[in-house]
Motif scaffolding. Structure first.
Motif, PDB file in Angstrom:
ATOM      1  N   ASP A   1       0.828  -1.212   0.000  1.00 44.16           N
ATOM      2  CA  ASP A   1       0.000   0.000   0.000  1.00 44.16           C
ATOM      3  C   ASP A   1       0.859   1.258   0.000  1.00 44.16           C
ATOM      4  OD1 ASP A   1      -2.253  -1.536   0.024  1.00 44.16           O
ATOM      5  OD2 ASP A   1      -2.706  -1.257   2.147  1.00 44.16           O
ATOM      6  N   ARG A   2       1.982   1.216   0.716  1.00 41.73           N
ATOM      7  CA  ARG A   2       2.861   2.389   0.808  1.00 41.73           C
ATOM      8  C   ARG A   2       3.736   2.547  -0.428  1.00 41.73           C
ATOM      9  NH1 ARG A   2       4.051   0.330   6.125  1.00 41.73           N
ATOM     10  NH2 ARG A   2       6.148  -0.241   5.382  1.00 41.73           N
ATOM     11  N   GLY A   3       3.732   1.547  -1.291  1.00 40.42           N
ATOM     12  CA  GLY A   3       4.542   1.616  -2.486  1.00 40.42           C
ATOM     13  C   GLY A   3       5.975   1.153  -2.276  1.00 40.42           C
ATOM     14  N   ASP A   4       6.210   0.376  -1.196  1.00 36.67           N
ATOM     15  CA  ASP A   4       7.566  -0.086  -0.910  1.00 36.67           C
ATOM     16  C   ASP A   4       8.045  -1.132  -1.922  1.00 36.67           C
ATOM     17  OD1 ASP A   4       7.342   1.537   1.256  1.00 36.67           O
ATOM     18  OD2 ASP A   4       7.336  -0.046   2.764  1.00 36.67           O
ATOM     19  N   PHE A   5       7.096  -1.852  -2.528  1.00 38.65           N
ATOM     20  CA  PHE A   5       7.453  -2.899  -3.477  1.00 38.65           C
ATOM     21  C   PHE A   5       6.887  -2.562  -4.850  1.00 38.65           C
ATOM     22  CE2 PHE A   5       6.878  -5.336   0.599  1.00 38.65           C
ATOM     23  CZ  PHE A   5       8.227  -5.509   0.852  1.00 38.65           C
ATOM     24  N   ALA A   6       7.701  -2.662  -5.863  1.00 40.62           N
ATOM     25  CA  ALA A   6       7.235  -2.406  -7.223  1.00 40.62           C
ATOM     26  C   ALA A   6       6.668  -3.681  -7.830  1.00 40.62           C
ATOM     27  CB  ALA A   6       8.387  -1.894  -8.084  1.00 40.62           C
ATOM     28  N   ALA A   7       5.568  -3.555  -8.556  1.00 39.12           N
ATOM     29  CA  ALA A   7       4.974  -4.712  -9.216  1.00 39.12           C
ATOM     30  C   ALA A   7       5.980  -5.306 -10.198  1.00 39.12           C
ATOM     31  CB  ALA A   7       3.702  -4.301  -9.954  1.00 39.12           C
ATOM     32  N   GLY A   8       6.039  -6.636 -10.226  1.00 38.65           N
ATOM     33  CA  GLY A   8       6.912  -7.319 -11.159  1.00 38.65           C
ATOM     34  C   GLY A   8       8.303  -7.611 -10.632  1.00 38.65           C
ATOM     35  N   THR A   9       8.636  -7.173  -9.399  1.00 34.18           N
ATOM     36  CA  THR A   9       9.968  -7.416  -8.850  1.00 34.18           C
ATOM     37  C   THR A   9      10.012  -8.729  -8.081  1.00 34.18           C
ATOM     38  OG1 THR A   9       9.430  -6.139  -6.861  1.00 34.18           O
ATOM     39  CG2 THR A   9      10.481  -4.966  -8.673  1.00 34.18           C
ATOM     40  N   ASP A  10      11.171  -9.384  -8.127  1.00 33.13           N
ATOM     41  CA  ASP A  10      11.371 -10.647  -7.421  1.00 33.13           C
ATOM     42  C   ASP A  10      11.525 -10.412  -5.922  1.00 33.13           C
ATOM     43  OD1 ASP A  10      11.268 -12.126  -9.769  1.00 33.13           O
ATOM     44  OD2 ASP A  10      13.426 -11.910 -10.123  1.00 33.13           O
ATOM     45  N   ILE A  11      11.206 -11.447  -5.129  1.00 37.47           N
ATOM     46  CA  ILE A  11      11.320 -11.374  -3.678  1.00 37.47           C
ATOM     47  C   ILE A  11      12.530 -12.188  -3.231  1.00 37.47           C
ATOM     48  CG2 ILE A  11      10.231 -11.985  -1.479  1.00 37.47           C
ATOM     49  CD1 ILE A  11       7.531 -11.540  -2.832  1.00 37.47           C
ATOM     50  N   ASN A  12      13.418 -11.555  -2.507  1.00 40.87           N
ATOM     51  CA  ASN A  12      14.547 -12.245  -1.883  1.00 40.87           C
ATOM     52  C   ASN A  12      14.082 -12.701  -0.510  1.00 40.87           C
ATOM     53  OD1 ASN A  12      16.903 -12.859  -0.370  1.00 40.87           O
ATOM     54  ND2 ASN A  12      18.139 -11.590  -1.743  1.00 40.87           N
TER      55      ASN A  12
END
Length: 215
Positions: free
Chosen positions: A21-32
């Motif tokens: 919600d805060r925009g900390d993660f961009a759509a389409g990015t991988d998760i470590n």
């Protein structure tokens, strides 16, 4: 006051949604996963459980056994999902007992008029909206249809979390919910079903401008 004890995976899920919600993660990015677990101060097991739950809700994508990524968003997919839900919910309404719909119409109207205002938090909006739609479809006995609606809505949920922030359309949505309830009170099921479809289409148009045009 009793202390609420919730599974760690649920707390992790809520934290990740809050960060989205805060925009900390961009759509389409991988998760470590290792780095994220260390950052959150949790082990990999509850983190993976939370990630699996979010993947089931459509917020994440499973990368064929190689981990997870934040699902990309697209205007095309969002429009298609809204159109499907609109058609399925209208079908469920058409399949419901008209007498039951007239009985619940006053409560539907009360709930619609009690929707929070435009500055309400997204989770509050979702809770009220879910309560209203669950009651609306409570007379449908086609369980396969209801399961399908739930599944498609899970895909829509990630858009609410990724794109939430401006809740201005809420007042208009509440008015549209009121119209559906009033038509059911009048016994006009056909117009109520059309008003329900219109509500989904209007909501789609209000949200789609927030989705990047490249999607």
């Amino acid at each position: 006051m009793p202390i609420e004890r919730r599974p760690l995976r649920e707390q992790i899920r809520e934290e990740l949604l809050a960060r989205i919600d805060r925009g900390d993660f961009a759509a389409g990015t991988d998760i470590n996963e290792a780095a994220l677990a260390a950052e959150l101060g949790v082990s990999r097991t509850p983190l993976r459980e939370a990630l699996i739950t979010l993947a089931g809700e459509g917020v994440l994508e499973s990368n064929q056994g190689r981990g997870f990524r934040f699902a990309p968003v697209s205007r095309k997919e969002f429009r298609e999902l809204c159109e499907i839900v609109a058609a399925l919910e209208a079908l469920a309404l058409d399949s419901s007992d008209p007498a039951h719909l007239r009985r619940i119409a006053p409560e539907l109207l009360r709930l619609a008029r009690g929707f929070p205002d435009r500055i309400a938090e997204q989770q509050v909006i979702e809770r009220h909206d879910d309560e209203w739609h669950d009651l609306l479809l409570s007379g449908c006995r086609n369980e396969r249809l209801l399961d399908l609606i739930t599944s498609v809505k899970a895909g829509l949920r990630r858009y609410a979390h990724v794109l939430a922030g401006d809740d201005t359309p809420l007042e208009r949505e509440a008015a549209e919910h009121c119209q559906v309830a009033e038509l059911l009170l009048a016994g006009d099921l056909g117009k109520a079903a059309q008003a329900l479809r219109d509500n989904w289409v209007n909501g789609m148009e209000r949200m789609v401008s927030r989705i990047p045009s490249t999607g």
